[in-house]
Every structure is written in C-alpha cells, then in structure tokens.
Scaffold this active site. Sequence first.
Site, mmCIF file in Angstrom:
data_model
loop_
_atom_site.group_PDB
_atom_site.id
_atom_site.type_symbol
_atom_site.label_atom_id
_atom_site.label_comp_id
_atom_site.label_asym_id
_atom_site.label_seq_id
_atom_site.Cartn_x
_atom_site.Cartn_y
_atom_site.Cartn_z
ATOM 1 N N GLY A 270 0.719 -1.202 0.005
ATOM 2 C CA GLY A 270 -0.075 0.041 0.114
ATOM 3 C C GLY A 270 0.789 1.245 0.153
ATOM 4 N NE ARG B 58 -4.434 4.951 -3.399
ATOM 5 C CZ ARG B 58 -5.571 4.530 -3.515
ATOM 6 N NH1 ARG B 58 -6.612 5.436 -3.935
ATOM 7 N NH2 ARG B 58 -5.792 3.430 -3.291
ATOM 8 N N GLY C 270 16.058 7.746 -7.660
ATOM 9 C CA GLY C 270 16.498 6.811 -8.732
ATOM 10 C C GLY C 270 16.198 5.414 -8.508
ATOM 11 C CG ASN D 156 0.254 1.004 4.782
ATOM 12 O OD1 ASN D 156 -0.343 1.683 5.841
ATOM 13 N ND2 ASN D 156 0.076 1.361 3.463
ATOM 14 C CE1 TYR E 176 -9.516 -0.597 7.747
ATOM 15 C CE2 TYR E 176 -10.207 0.122 10.025
ATOM 16 C CZ TYR E 176 -9.302 0.264 8.766
ATOM 17 O OH TYR E 176 -8.245 1.054 8.883
ATOM 18 C CB ALA E 177 -13.984 -3.764 13.495
ATOM 19 C CE LYS F 245 -6.727 -2.233 9.127
ATOM 20 N NZ LYS F 245 -5.336 -1.924 8.410
#
Length: 246
Positions: A13, A16, A55, A91, A156-157, A160
């Site tokens: 990730g 962003r 680079g 991430n 989501y919870a 996580k």
Amino acid sequence: MLEFEGKKALVTGATRGIGRAITEALLAQGANVVGVYGGNAAAAEAMRLDCAQYGDRLRLRQLDVSDYPAVAAFFAELEAEWETLDILVNNAGIRRDAVLAMMKEEDWRRVIDVNLTGGYTMSKFAVPLMMKQKYGRIVFVTSPMGHLGFAGQANYAASKAGQVGLMKSLSKEVAKRKITVNGVSPGFIATELIADLPEAQVKEYKKMVPANRFGTPAEVAEAVLFLASDRAAYINGAVLEITGGL
C-alpha cells in the site's frame, strides 16, 4: 550516516496516504524500497515522478497481496535479486463499509482478504528471507477499530483485530532469529481512506479525539521507522497507538 542506509525494505500500500509517507521516510533515510500497490496506476506514476531523486532505490510494483500464487512469484523474483530482506511494512488496507445485515458477502471477503490475508501472505514469504541473515523487522499497520469497533465497519474491525492476533503470534515464532514483529495503530489520519466521510461525521470524529485533530501520515511514518530501526531491538509483539488520545 543515514539510519537505514543499505537496508532493503518492502512496503505494501506504498503509493498513497500512510504507505507513501512510510516509503518516502525510508528513502530519505537511505533505504532501498520496493513499494507494492494494489491497482491505482495513476497514484503510482505520480509517486514515481515525485520521488525521481531517489533513482533506482525506489521501485514500484503492482501486486494483489491476497493472491497467494502472485505473492509467491513476486518473492521468488525478490529473493533472486536481493537474497535477504530487512524490513516489511504490512500497510495495505481497504474499507467497504455497511451495516452487517446489509453487507455484501464479496465486501466482507475482500476486506478480510486484503487487510488480513495480505498480511499473512507477505509475512509468510518475507520471514525466510529474514531468517537467512537472522535479522528482520516486520511492522503491521492496524487500527483501534480492531478493539473499539464502529457501526458499519464489522469487516474492517474484524480484519484489524485479526492483524493484531497474527502479529503477536508471529512475534513469538521468530524472536530467536532476531526478527521483531510489531504494529502501529493509527486513529483518524488525514488520508484518502477517510476522505469519503460526510462532513458532519468528520466533525463528530474530531470531537472524540482529545487532541481535537486528525493525525498526519508523516506522524505515523515516524513511529513505523522507529519500530523498524535497531533502536527498537527489544520491542516485540507490541502495538503502538497513534491516536491523539482516542
């Protein structure tokens, strides 16, 4: 001497928000970074241009972190080139919100696949590269939602909370090889992940934070770099909350 000069890092990730801030911070401290992104080619190209000064120390690769065969192939290429790996930052994360009774099965599965299974696949293949040299740092980017829970974010919870369990178990498995596994738990951070929230909801969320503001990606990156450094050699299986006191 830059703190991460010569270190080999992999960030998921990476193009962003928090992931980009972590990647840029590692580059600024001398690391070689492979940044993985899910599918936003425009964001990847913008980052590539913005980070041109580094680079070939930065390379960006499109990869679905939940796709086991694709991740296996990716790591085979990485091992052929780098042989070992010093740092992995898990991430990559997505949200697909809905109350549970209305949540589509595919939205449940996709969030779990990216956020939790992605951490499993990336860590599974990273650990052997770290074990080769008896050194490594793995950092998960989790969330307070894993223990607080929010209405409309059951998937989501759950992902996580699962990340924390995965991280703590893995930290015990690899500690004797001088590999540490920790997590950072950012609260409300001003990124695209929460950019779609209604203005009224944003105001309510800010009221919940004693600091009365959202955090910045750079503030999260500072914590990740500390856990990825040699200064954190005796920190293992820990979750550092970055919440403004939430």
